[in-house]
Each structure stands twice: as structure tokens, then as C-alpha cells.
Write a protein that holds these residues in place. Structure first.
Motif, PDB file in Angstrom:
ATOM      1  N   ASN A  39       0.809  -1.226   0.000  1.00  0.00           N
ATOM      2  CA  ASN A  39       0.000   0.000   0.000  1.00  0.00           C
ATOM      3  C   ASN A  39       0.841   1.275   0.000  1.00  0.00           C
ATOM      4  O   ASN A  39       0.310   2.372   0.085  1.00  0.00           O
ATOM      5  CB  ASN A  39      -0.973   0.000   1.181  1.00  0.00           C
ATOM      6  CG  ASN A  39      -0.251  -0.190   2.514  1.00  0.00           C
ATOM      7  OD1 ASN A  39       0.961   0.079   2.596  1.00  0.00           O
ATOM      8  ND2 ASN A  39      -0.959  -0.633   3.528  1.00  0.00           N
ATOM      9  N   GLY A  40       2.181   1.092  -0.044  1.00  0.00           N
ATOM     10  CA  GLY A  40       3.051   2.263  -0.146  1.00  0.00           C
ATOM     11  C   GLY A  40       3.164   3.090   1.132  1.00  0.00           C
ATOM     12  O   GLY A  40       3.785   4.158   1.126  1.00  0.00           O
ATOM     13  N   LYS A  41       2.611   2.601   2.219  1.00  0.00           N
ATOM     14  CA  LYS A  41       2.672   3.387   3.462  1.00  0.00           C
ATOM     15  C   LYS A  41       4.044   3.293   4.111  1.00  0.00           C
ATOM     16  O   LYS A  41       4.720   2.270   4.033  1.00  0.00           O
ATOM     17  CB  LYS A  41       1.618   2.879   4.453  1.00  0.00           C
ATOM     18  CG  LYS A  41       0.222   3.375   4.120  1.00  0.00           C
ATOM     19  CD  LYS A  41      -0.744   3.025   5.241  1.00  0.00           C
ATOM     20  CE  LYS A  41      -2.170   3.346   4.858  1.00  0.00           C
ATOM     21  NZ  LYS A  41      -3.148   2.652   5.709  1.00  0.00           N
ATOM     22  N   LYS A  42       4.421   4.393   4.796  1.00  0.00           N
ATOM     23  CA  LYS A  42       5.691   4.449   5.526  1.00  0.00           C
ATOM     24  C   LYS A  42       5.551   3.739   6.868  1.00  0.00           C
ATOM     25  O   LYS A  42       4.609   4.013   7.617  1.00  0.00           O
ATOM     26  CB  LYS A  42       6.025   5.917   5.810  1.00  0.00           C
ATOM     27  CG  LYS A  42       7.133   6.480   4.954  1.00  0.00           C
ATOM     28  CD  LYS A  42       7.274   7.964   5.178  1.00  0.00           C
ATOM     29  CE  LYS A  42       7.938   8.304   6.502  1.00  0.00           C
ATOM     30  NZ  LYS A  42       8.272   9.747   6.593  1.00  0.00           N
ATOM     31  N   VAL A  43       6.443   2.828   7.179  1.00  0.00           N
ATOM     32  CA  VAL A  43       6.409   2.202   8.508  1.00  0.00           C
ATOM     33  C   VAL A  43       7.759   2.382   9.193  1.00  0.00           C
ATOM     34  O   VAL A  43       8.811   2.198   8.566  1.00  0.00           O
ATOM     35  CB  VAL A  43       6.044   0.698   8.444  1.00  0.00           C
ATOM     36  CG1 VAL A  43       4.627   0.498   7.902  1.00  0.00           C
ATOM     37  CG2 VAL A  43       7.027  -0.078   7.605  1.00  0.00           C
TER      38      VAL A  43
END
Length: 805
Positions: A313-317
RNA sequence: GCGGAUGUGGCGGAAUGGCAGACGCAGCAGACUCAAAAUCUGCCGAUGGCAACAUCGUGCGGGUUCAAGUCCCGCCAUCCGCACCA
């Protein structure tokens, strides 16, 4: 009146007779049966009654098989290399070669006192060069097959035994032998690639007749899991971090990532602001033992300052470090889904990280989540394109989907690790490798084996990570078998499990100088049909032996790939209050005095009488009197009636068949404690009948003696002779058979109940019909018979139950 | 925390859903003996009763069944194994 039973006279006589005329000879025609004990290591304190128990069980089983016409392979040997023997030697200041030889002699004497049918021609000793030549040969074969390799890595280190240990030898973070807390040490090690056999070791458990407990311990130890490896790009860098997960279905819920402090990228992920904290954390983690880590009540961790991108989903973690992630499992890095994993949830709560639920529980999203929802069942939510799918289905399909999407792949993982095979100790088989500066690791040529363990003055472990052998220059310095230039020998030795991993193959061909075992003999006599020993080797010896056997199968030495068809674990004999027998507790009971006072036969039977063979039992000397009294009564019964030629009666014939049935079925089900009580019961009945009718027929006496033979062989042989026989009771397939018809009763006493409570008894013919039975019950109960009966139950041969209001 | 095993007299332990406590140890009484040991005979779960007998009783609480130590559900205790394996 015949002479009273004297165990010393009888046992001495028959021990001599058996030596002159062995009872278990291989005539080449009989079918074979291989019944094996786990061989002992020759400890200095000798055998106690607990060791005896397993040997008695296996001998009873062996003799039972002999009486069914088998040639029984029943050997014994000595597992004499390794830590126990060496530590004993160091403690007593005696060279292990000498102390081991002394201990073998003592224990052999004690084992011979069991009067088991061991074939001493087959004896093996793992410290005999003619034996360990083949232990080394297997290693060379494994090296050539790419299964033995050298690797420098942090391994389990026992600071007291001063040697590296295998994973299997670490129990609760402590050394399996001396219970010291195990630390880590970076060492160059020989490793055996047991993981290459993980699938076969797991799957072949299905074909073994072993206790479920042991199979489960092995399958848990191998610990196969299915999942996926997923690549997360590090934000702003070219590198990516691969994680392993068994729950790829929850990928949308991954809100952070954790790396083991030992992960290769750990340090480089730190930013200027976090560098000090990160380095501190990594340093602290490196100094703590496993046991410290395990005892942490709360999770610890540090934020690296870097972020990764969830590829789905391309989210930063955020990327964290924590020592709850193991460096040597999977990839040493995990994606964290706090909503669906307990550990991740705890970590997220502690460090205030976001929690995103992606599987609906009971069809909805949980408000104020207080614990992780770990089940893979429910509809996917908050998961983009995966929304609406069933999580259990997605869990199976996700690895392939990820593979297609191009940021990961399907992956199977195992808890099983490769076997750390080097020991920095003296008393073991030298690893047959030469280190050459030009050729690298070169195996000693097979025709130059064995590499003899050199004689030394100082055999104490050095503690430096080097074996004591490293100090013997003239032994270490050699020439390369490959190029002939100066080279050095490998100085580490093998672990104590090396010899025991294959010894059972050698017994049947122990004098073979050309081969480990000839294929002809292997085909004829192997594998082991029945293996008897304690449960403590479940993931050690029993796993290693299976691995070795599979390897030897693969290189054509044997044609089977499981060593032990059936396994029986006997329970432990403890002292009072269930305390393990040990020298330090002072509660060790030696068999020696008991044999002197009560005789071998009585001790054998008492070992079985203490309780179910698979259960632990507390030893109590006093009970042996009962067994000894039984043997005397049995002796008198047979002895007094041997010459009477008393005619058989219907009552006794019936009893005889019942006795054969009971004893046989109880042996077959390994209920050996009730075999002994069964003998007592039948003997008491026969004594009563003998008094009543004046004697017992010879056929019944012979049957009883035959049945008793595997349990009390000396007494049985003597009484067999008194009954007029000139050959052994163990010769000629004498185990009696029973006739189901002959043991049936015509009349039987059954209980009469009212509403399930016992009120009286009636004697009925076995085929009596219901009317007859109820009439008899009425007559027996008289005016206690209820008036307002609801129902009358009659189960022929069992019960009458009158149901009344 | 997860998984497994076990739980029955003073003790070790028996009981294919059908008489709980077989068999043995210890104990008590008697026989034999001058005496003791050995051996033999009898008794030996708890409560009440002179007794016949009655009631209770297989870790605890429920349930199924004519009938449960045994089968089912839920607990407790002890022992063993695994223990951050993602």
C-alpha cells in the motif's frame, strides 16, 4: 516334599547351563527379531534399579519372542566417548581411557547379573578405534556429500564444560549435562546439515510405531511453517529489508517493522539523532545471555530513525530494533501487525505505535482493542483490494499473490537448525579433516582412517575455544593428503552423540574390517524392531539417529531409512517422593544387594510389579518381599506336584486356558505389572484347588512354568527340569496357545442392581434368557424386589438392573 | 503463555460403560513354636450400628446413560515438554 526354593543355588546352576548351552542360537532358518536397549554410558556410580527396569522389560520381550521361534538379536554396548565420561575422569584425576575401561567392567558385571540374553559377541564400544573408524568414515562421507561444513558463528557455549553445544543440548538456556547457564561464543565450527533432511524427518514420523509424545516433540522441534518472504524498501535508500511472515494475509495491517539487534543493517539504519541509542541497544543485546532475554517481563526496543515502505500500500512504517526478534530464524526481521499478533500488540502498546485491524472479528471492527485478534478467520477490512476476502483463504493464497506482484515469494521455514558438531574437548572422535593452506579443508582419505585420538598428559578443556589436542604439535602438524605440503589437523572432536547415532547398525557385523556393516547382514538383520529406553533422548539421540540412518540409506549402506520401527519409553524409577536417584541426593538403590538377598528372578519381577512400565514409579524396597513369597509359593506348587501325575479336571483345564489368555494378552499390550499380579492370582487359585482336590495335573504345571519363563528364567528352567524335561524351556517354540471355547464358563455369577445400586448376586447359566434372569433376581432379592418397576435391564453375563420409581 | 500426561484406601496400584479397591506392601488378630523368625488362616475405604445392614466414597462442579473411576462440558492441582520461531 521337594527342597525349598534357594535362589543362589538355582541361579548359579542355570547361569552355568546357559553358558554351556546358549538358548538363542541363530540357525539361519528362524525369522529374526531385533530388540535393542539404549546403550549406557559407563558412569562411575554404576547401575541403579532404575536402569535395570528398562533392561528387564527388553529381556522379557526378547525371551517372549524367543519362545515364539525367533532368533532374537539382543546386544549391548558402551557409549563411552563424551562429556559424562570425561567429566568423571577429570573429577577423579584418572585418565578417561582408564576410568572408562574400569567403569565398563563394573557395569558389565552388573548388567550380566540381570541374566538377560545379551549376545556379548556383538558388544561394541564407541571408543574402540575399530568402531570410531566408521564414525569418522560417516563424517567424511557427509563432508563429500556437502552435509558437513565449517562456519564461524556465535554458538551456544557452556562455560563450565568449556565447549560449544548443539541447540538440542541446551535445555531452558542451560547445559543439558551440567546445568550451567549457556552463553554465546563466536567460534569456527563444524556443522552438519541436518536441516537438509527436515522434511523427511518430519514426514516419516507417520510411519513409526512410536509414542505420540515423542513424535510430537520431534515434529515441534523441526517446527515447519508455511508463509512468505516480503521485501520492504528502505525509504530514501536502495536497500530493502526482507521479512518472513506466516500471516501475509495481514500485510495491510503492518504498521512497523522490527529487526534483530544482530541484523546486518541494524547499525546503518540509525540516523544522527538515534545513533547513540541504537548503538547502545545493540551493544547491550550482545552482552546478554538467552536466559536473560527470556526472562524479560517487558519488551525492550529502540527506533532506528529510518522508515520502510509497505510494498502493498506504499505506506511508511518505522523500523525498530528489538531482541524479541531472533537473528537466526527467518530473515532476522519481521513486519509487525499489532492488531493480529500478541507480541506485536504488546510492543505497539508500549511504544505507542499505530494499530490497524484488517480482519473483522464477529463481522465488525473492535473498538478499544485490548488484545490482538490472532485467529485467521473473518472478513478482510482496511485492506484495499483484499477487502471482503476470507482471511483463512487469503492466508493460503497470499504468498503466491505476493510472488506475482513481484515483491516477495513463498517460503517454508523450520525451527530446526543445523547441528553444531565440534567440541573443544579431548574425549571424543577426532574430526578427520586436514587444513591445508592451499587446498583448504581436506578429508582424511578413507583408507587412512581411523585418525587415532592421541595419548596426552593434559586432557582438561582449555576454555579458549581450542581443543586440548591443539597443544600437541607433533599430532597437529601433518601433510596435506591432497598436495603433500605441510598442513594442520582439525583439533576439535565430535560430540558424544556421534557414535550413538549409528551404533545399532554395527552390532550385527561388529568385526567387519572392510565395511561399516555388510549389506548382506544389514538386509538380513536390520532395522531395529523394538527399541527400549528413556524419553530423555526424544530430540537428541533419537533425532540424530534418524538423520544418520537416512543419510546412510541415501549413500547405499542400508536399504531402510528409519532405524527404529517401534519405540517404547519406560518410566523413570525415583527415590521417595519422586526425587530422581542421584549420588548427591544419597537415594540411589543398587541392585547388587537385592540380588544377593532376594535373587535375580525376584528383582526382575519386582521391577515390573512396581507399576505400569511406561509410568514413573517410586522405589520401595519393602514390596520385593511379596514377589519373593510368590516365587516360593509357585516353586512349592510345581515342585510338590511334579511327580504326582494327577489327572486333569475340568475346573483346572478352564483355569489353564484363562491363564494363557490373560498372561499372553497382557504381555502383548505391555501391561507387565498386571502380568505379575496375574501370576499371583492364578497361583493362589491353583494352590487352593490343589489343596481341595489333592494335586494339579502336569500339563497345567508345565503351562504355568512356560508362561513364567520370560519373567523368572532361572526358577522356570529348574522347575521345567523337575517336570522331567532335559532341554531348555526356551527351546522349541513352547509358548502355549489358548482355546477360547475351553475357557468359557457354563455358569456365571452376576450382580443384581436396583436403580444402579448393587443389591445382590445370582448365579446364572451364561445363555440364560431374560425371563429366567429376572425370576432369579426376584428369588434372590425376596421382598427387597421393588413393586413398581419401570424397566428391567438384563445384559447376559454382565448385569441385571431393576429400574423402579 | 501453549501443548501433553497424571489425580482411586495408610502405601504401590487393578478395573472391554456393568459388583470400585484385583494383586501386593504395611497393619491387626489367630494357628504352629518354650520363644522368635519363617510359614499358614482370617480381618483390613469412611461414617453409624452388637449385628444383619444402611449411607457416603475414584481431585472439584455440571451433564449424558437403566448404569460413569471410565463418555461429554467447565474448573483445580501436580509433573513433564516447548517457550518471543513472527
Amino acid at each position: 516334599m521337594a527342597a525349598a526354593y534357594n535362589h543362589k543355588v538355582v541361579e548359579k546352576k542355570w547361569r552355568g547351563n546357559w553358558e554351556a548351552h546358549p538358548i538363542n542360537v541363530n540357525d539361519g532358518k528362524k525369522p529374526k527379531y531385533y530388540c535393542l536397549d539404549m546403550f549406557p554410558y559407563p558412569s562411575g556410580s554404576g547401575l541403579h534399579v532404575g536402569h535395570w527396569r528398562g533392561y528387564v522389560i527388553s529381556d522379557v520381550w526378547s525371551r517372549y519372542k524367543i519362545m515364539h521361534g525367533y532368533y532374537v538379536i539382543h546386544p549391548m554396548g558402551w557409549d563411552a566417548f563424551g562429556l559424562p565420561a570425561e567429566n568423571y575422569a577429570i573429577k577423579n584425576g584418572v585418565h578417561p581411557r582408564i576410568s572408562t575401561a574400569n567403569n565398563v567392567a563394573n557395569i558389565k558385571r552388573q548388567i550380566q547379573d540381570i541374566a538377560a540374553v545379551y549376545d556379548w559377541d556383538m558388544e561394541v564400544n564407541t571408543t574402540d578405534p575399530e568402531f570410531y573408524k566408521w564414525t569418522q568414515w560417516i563424517f567424511v562421507k557427509m563432508f563429500k556429500a556437502g552435509l558437513a561444513y565449517e562456519k564461524e558463528m556465535p554458538i551456544n557455549w557452556c562455560p563450565s564444560c568449556k565447549t560449544g553445544l548443539a541447540n538440542e543440548e541446551v535445555v531452558n538456556g542451560c547445559c543439558e549435562r551440567c546445568h550451567s547457564v549457556v552463553t554465546k561464543k563466536n567460534l569456527k565450527q563444524w556443522m552438519l546439515k541436518i536441516t537438509a533432511y527436515a522434511d523427511r524427518l518430519l514426514e516419516d514420523l507417520d510411519k513409526l510405531d512410536w509414542p505420540e509424545k515423542v513424535k510430537k516433540m520431534q515434529s515441534d522441534w523441526i517446527g515447519r511453517s508455511y508463509g512468505a518472504e516480503v521485501d520492504f524498501k528502505v525509504e530514501g535508500r536502495d536497500e530493502s529489508i526482507t521479512v518472513y511472515t506466516t500471516r501475509p494475509d495481514t500485510l495491510h495491517g503492518a504498521t512497523f517493522m522490527v529487526l534483530a539487534p544482530e541484523h546486518s543493517l541494524a547499525k546503518s539504519l540509525a540516523t544522527d539523532e538515534t545513533r547513540k541509542d541504537v548503538e547502545d541497544y545493540i551493544f547491550r543485546a550482545s552482552t546478554r545471555s538467552n536466559i536473560d532475554r527470556m526472562q524479560d517481563k517487558e519488551k525492550t526496543g529502540v527506533f532506528t530513525g529510518s522508515y520502510a515502505i509497505n510494498p502493498l500500500n506504499g505506506k511508511k512504517v518505522p523500523i525498530w530494533l528489538s531482541d524479541y526478534v531472533l537473528a537466526d530464524y527467518g530473515t532476522g526481521a519481521i513486519m509487525c501487525v499489532p492488531a493480529h499478533d500478541d507480541r506485536d500488540f504488546e510492543f505497539a502498546k508500549k511504544f505507542d505505535l499505530p494499530i490497524i485491524q484488517v480482519i473483522a472479528k464477529d463481522g465488525k471492527e473492535i473498538e478499544n482493542m485490548t488484545e490482538a485478534y490472532t485467529e485467521a478467520s473473518g472478513t478482510m477490512i482496511n485492506s484495499g483490494e483484499w477487502n471482503g476476502m476470507e482471511s483463512s483463504v487469503l492466508k493460503k493464497e497470499a504468498p503466491e499473490m505476493i510472488e506475482k506482484l513481484g515483491f516477495g515469494k513463498k517460503k517454508v521455514n523450520y525451527k530446526l537448525r543445523d547441528w553444531v558438531f565440534s567440541r573443544q574437548r579431548y574425549w571424543g572422535e577426532p574430526i578427520p579433516i586436514v587444513h591445508c593452506p592451499d587446498c583448504g579443508c581436506v578429508p582424511v582419505p578413507e583408507d587412512q582412517l581411523p585418525v587415532l585420538l592421541p595419548e596426552v598428559e593434559k586432557y582438561e578443556p582449555t576454555g579458549t575455544g581450542e581443543s586440548p589436542l591443539a597443544a600437541i604439535d607433533e599430532w597437529v602438524n601433518t601433510t596435506c593428503p591432497c598436495c603433500g605440503k605441510p598442513a594442520k589437523r582439525e583439533t576439535n572432536t565430535m560430540p558424544q552423540w556421534a557414535g550413538s547415532s549409528w551404533y545399532f547398525l554395527r552390532y550385527v557385523d561388529n568385526k567387519n574390517k572392510e565395511e561399516l556393516v555388510s549389506r548382506e547382514k544389514a538386509d538380513k538383520y536390520l532395522p531395529v524392531d523394538m527399541y527400549i529406553g528413556g524419553v530423555e533422548h526424544a530430540v537428541l539421540h533419537l533425532l540424530y539417529s534418524r538423520f544418520y540412518t537416512k543419510f546412510l540409506h541415501d549413500i547405499g549402506v542400508v536399504d531402510f531409512d528409519e532405524p527404529f520401527t517401534k519405540l517404547f519409553n519406560q518410566g523413570m524409577i525415583t527415590g521417595k517422593n519422586g526425587i530422581k536417584m542421584s549420588k548427591s541426593m544419597g537415594n540411589v538403590v543398587s541392585p547388587d544387594d537385592l540380588i544377593e538377598d532376594y535373587g535375580c528372578d525376584a528383582l526382575r519381577m519386582y521391577e515390573l510389579f512396581v507399576g505400569p512400565p511406561e509410568m514413573d514409579a517410586e522405589w520401595d524396597d519393602r514390596g520385593i518381599d511379596g514377589v519373593r513369597r510368590f516365587i516360593s509359593r509357585f516353586w512349592n506348587l510345581v515342585s510338590d506336584n511334579a511327580d504326582k501325575n494327577f489327572a486333569e479336571t475340568d475346573e483346572v483345564v478352564k483355569l489353564r486356558h484363562k491363564m494363557i489368555y490373560d498372561i499372553t494378552t497382557r504381555i502383548e499390550s505391555f501391561s507387565l505389572n498386571t502380568v505379575v499380579s496375574g501370576f499371583m492370582e492364578y497361583t493362589n487359585k491353583l494352590i487352593d484347588i490343589a489343596k481341595k482336590q489333592g494335586g494339579i495335573d502336569k500339563a497345567t504345571l508345565e503351562t504355568a512354568v512356560t508362561l513364567l519363563a520370560p519373567f523368572a528364567p532361572h526358577v522356570s528352567e529348574e522347575l521345567w527340569e523337575q517336570l522331567g524335561h532335559t532341554t531348555s524351556v526356551f527351546e522349541g517354540n513352547l509358548w502355549p496357545s489358548y482355546d477360547e471355547e475351553a475357557m468359557k464358563d457354563d455358569e456365571i455369577e452376576i450382580a443384581v442392581q436396583i436403580n444402579g445400586k448393587m443389591k445382590g448376586k445370582v448365579t446364572l447359566s451364561v445363555d440364560a434368557d431374560k425371563d429366567t434372569a429376572i425370576a432369579a433376581a426376584k428369588a434372590a432379592l425376596g421382598d427387597k424386589y421393588p413393586e413398581n418397576t419401570v424397566k428391567e435391564i438384563y445384559v447376559p453375563g454382565r448385569i441385571i438392573n431393576i429400574v423402579a420409581k
